[in-house]
Enzyme design. Sequence first.
Site, PDB file in Angstrom:
ATOM      1  N   LYS A 141      -0.631  -0.319  -4.603  1.00  0.00           N
ATOM      2  CA  LYS A 141       0.023   0.724  -3.822  1.00  0.00           C
ATOM      3  C   LYS A 141       1.443   0.928  -4.338  1.00  0.00           C
ATOM      4  O   LYS A 141       2.148  -0.049  -4.639  1.00  0.00           O
ATOM      5  CB  LYS A 141       0.043   0.311  -2.348  1.00  0.00           C
ATOM      6  CG  LYS A 141       0.588   1.352  -1.380  1.00  0.00           C
ATOM      7  CD  LYS A 141       0.452   0.855   0.060  1.00  0.00           C
ATOM      8  CE  LYS A 141       0.922   1.860   1.085  1.00  0.00           C
ATOM      9  NZ  LYS A 141       0.724   1.370   2.476  1.00  0.00           N
ATOM     10  N   SER A 166      -1.392   4.305   5.743  1.00  0.00           N
ATOM     11  CA  SER A 166      -0.730   4.921   4.605  1.00  0.00           C
ATOM     12  C   SER A 166      -1.316   4.517   3.251  1.00  0.00           C
ATOM     13  O   SER A 166      -1.022   5.147   2.233  1.00  0.00           O
ATOM     14  CB  SER A 166       0.762   4.560   4.615  1.00  0.00           C
ATOM     15  OG  SER A 166       0.950   3.166   4.434  1.00  0.00           O
ATOM     16  N   SER A 214      -1.936   0.536   8.309  1.00  0.00           N
ATOM     17  CA  SER A 214      -2.002   1.236   7.025  1.00  0.00           C
ATOM     18  C   SER A 214      -3.011   0.670   6.040  1.00  0.00           C
ATOM     19  O   SER A 214      -3.317   1.326   5.041  1.00  0.00           O
ATOM     20  CB  SER A 214      -0.618   1.256   6.369  1.00  0.00           C
ATOM     21  OG  SER A 214       0.225   2.157   7.045  1.00  0.00           O
TER      22      SER A 214
END
Length: 390
Positions: A37, A109, A133
């Site tokens: 990420k 997210s 997330s």
Amino acid sequence: MTTPPTDDPQRAWAYRPEQPLVGTPGGPLDGLTFSVKDLYGVPGWPLHASTRAPVPDPGNSTLVARLLELGATATGKTHLHEIALGITGMNGHGGTTHPHEPSRVPGGSSSGAAVSVALGQVDFALGTDTGGSIRVPAAWCGVVGFKPTKGHPAWSTDGVLPLSWTCDHAGPLARDVATVARVHRALTGSTFSPQDWNGVRVGLWLPAGWTDDPVHAAVTSYAHELETRGATVQPVTFPEVLDAYSPIVLSEAAHVHADALRQDDPGFLPFTLGALRQGQAIKEAEYRAAFDRRAAYGALLDGLLTAYDVLLAPAVPTPPPLIGQDEVDIGDGRVPLRRAVLRLTAPFSLLGAPTLALPSAAPFVGVQLVGRHGQDDRLLGLGLALEAGK
């Protein structure tokens, strides 16, 4: 040099180098690939947090370095909901779409992380979880997500751009629990195995009106499956915690991005900028009062996890919503999407309990299993047993 992502219709990838970072040969994770990420600092790779605003440099990620030492190969960086402040996957680069339903969101997210796993582009993905997330995109993309106990030494957030130092967690997503368990064993040196569900006390947290009918049915069916394995399941109650969660996260996020916020137009999307400005306006007394509420909620959760071995809860209130949808219809009526999602997931990041998101029998509807603080190995062992029995 970045390879243009011509084969990335979901816009999952933020950066793909010409050559991956190859892990140490012969390590316990040799042969596994992973995505990162775009909050994790990786030497030689850019970090933009899927925003066009300037962001702080967190340094290099301890966790990425450790995974490379253990033999895993990093293939690139994935997009996220801008600066991790959201649950749909929207960002300054167009946003990520669902891996199988192009008109729907993947969740966030850690949106690109979930998509990269769901499409089989990597064996596992590194995400972060501040309010859901990891678990939300895992649920909506039909994969597994694991949020370890807050502060777990194997899952370091050092070298990760924070959103909220109080609530941030690092963790993995994968297509199965077995891969998550393999990575966790390599990082920790533990040797846990599948755990028998016979006699396990399960608290079923399924708040009335907080989900739609398909999710309610999926979680109820999951509870019945646990009973067939010998677990005892009883309903439990727990309050909404957003009155503690939101002031803490927004205030801390505004602090992290204070330099950008000094500019008249720093480059954030309007929603992100509005949320950060809201965080700037939170007074110290309000911030401290939120921690008092957090302590009270923590005592309630500790009580539940004393009476029960694990909690079972929905990970999402509905199947994946359409892109641009900002409200959902659930038992309570029409509710803002962000609130509907976060009130299910935020308690366990606010309070740091290990949580495993697993697919249910319903398409793109996941459940959460919540364990006691520090009992990550047992929680993963219970997940392994469920997977082995399918």
